[in-house]
Write an enzyme that holds these catalytic residues in place. Structure first.
Site, PDB file in Angstrom:
ATOM      1  CE1 TYR A 165      -4.180  -1.812   0.205  1.00 45.23           C
ATOM      2  CE2 TYR A 165      -2.746  -3.343   1.695  1.00 45.23           C
ATOM      3  CZ  TYR A 165      -3.915  -3.122   0.980  1.00 45.23           C
ATOM      4  OH  TYR A 165      -4.899  -4.112   0.794  1.00 45.23           O
ATOM      5  CG  ASN A 187     -10.870  -3.052  -7.942  1.00 40.65           C
ATOM      6  OD1 ASN A 187     -11.574  -2.528  -9.089  1.00 40.65           O
ATOM      7  ND2 ASN A 187     -10.033  -3.920  -8.143  1.00 40.65           N
ATOM      8  CB  CYS A 219      -7.513  -4.671  -5.574  1.00 45.26           C
ATOM      9  SG  CYS A 219      -8.855  -5.689  -5.800  1.00 45.26           S
ATOM     10  CG  HIS A 220      -5.557 -10.227  -6.842  1.00 42.38           C
ATOM     11  ND1 HIS A 220      -6.047  -9.800  -7.955  1.00 42.38           N
ATOM     12  CD2 HIS A 220      -4.492 -10.960  -7.695  1.00 42.38           C
ATOM     13  CE1 HIS A 220      -5.569 -10.220  -9.269  1.00 42.38           C
ATOM     14  NE2 HIS A 220      -4.583 -10.727  -8.930  1.00 42.38           N
ATOM     15  CD  GLU A 268      -2.479 -12.535 -10.629  1.00 44.09           C
ATOM     16  OE1 GLU A 268      -1.276 -11.682 -10.322  1.00 44.09           O
ATOM     17  OE2 GLU A 268      -3.550 -12.138 -11.010  1.00 44.09           O
TER      18      GLU A 268
END
Length: 167
Positions: free
Chosen positions: A102, A125, A133-134, A160
């Protein structure tokens, strides 16, 4: 004025997904049971003919099969303040397989003191997964905050290729 919004539902490895679109593009992706469900959802019109949603459905199918990790879809961010939209734009710059904190996101936006406001905007979001946003984590590398639940956030990051610290 908010345009007419249409929705359809689909399933995924993360559970049910509701997709929302305007005439301009995808306006929402909401995971079943997530926080911050839009207050105006009762105004959305169900669209069982998925033609409007086919590009997003196809892209999501490829994503969940591991054949793509980013999205190139027409989006219509019809909600949110100017600040929230600025944060949502910045989220799209986080490459697949990477995470930002963040604090890094706040620095990127030139607002290093606004970490809490950044976190609140990330949490609102409207296009979860599509706007990644993850990929935002706590300064210690911990999985903090995700409107869809931390288990889903962990799944998405591992999907990912992000190596997470052992708990």
């Amino acid at each position: 004025m908010i345009p007419t919004l249409f929705y359809t539902t689909t399933s995924s490895p993360l559970g049910g997904i509701t997709l929302v679109a305007s005439e301009k593009g995808l306006a929402g992706l909401y995971l079943e049971g997530q926080k911050h469900w839009p207050k105006d959802a009762h105004l959305w019109l169900r669209q069982d003919d998925t033609t409007r949603f086919d590009p997003a459905l196809h892209a999501l199918a490829k994503y969940f099969m591991g054949k793509r990790l980013d999205f190139d879809l027409p989006l219509d961010l019809v909600t949110g303040t100017a600040f929230q939209q600025q944060v949502w734009q910045a989220l799209q710059e986080i490459p697949a397989g990477q995470t930002w904190t963040y604090g890094q996101l706040a620095e990127r936006l030139g607002t290093p003191a606004a970490v809490r406001a950044i976190g609140a905007a990330v949490g609102r979001n409207p296009l979860s997964i599509i706007i990644p946003c993850h990929r935002v984590i706590g300064s210690s590398g911990s999985l903090t905050g995700y409107a869809g639940g931390l288990e889903r956030k962990q799944w998405l990051l591992e999907h990912e290729g992000v190596t997470l610290p052992m708990s």
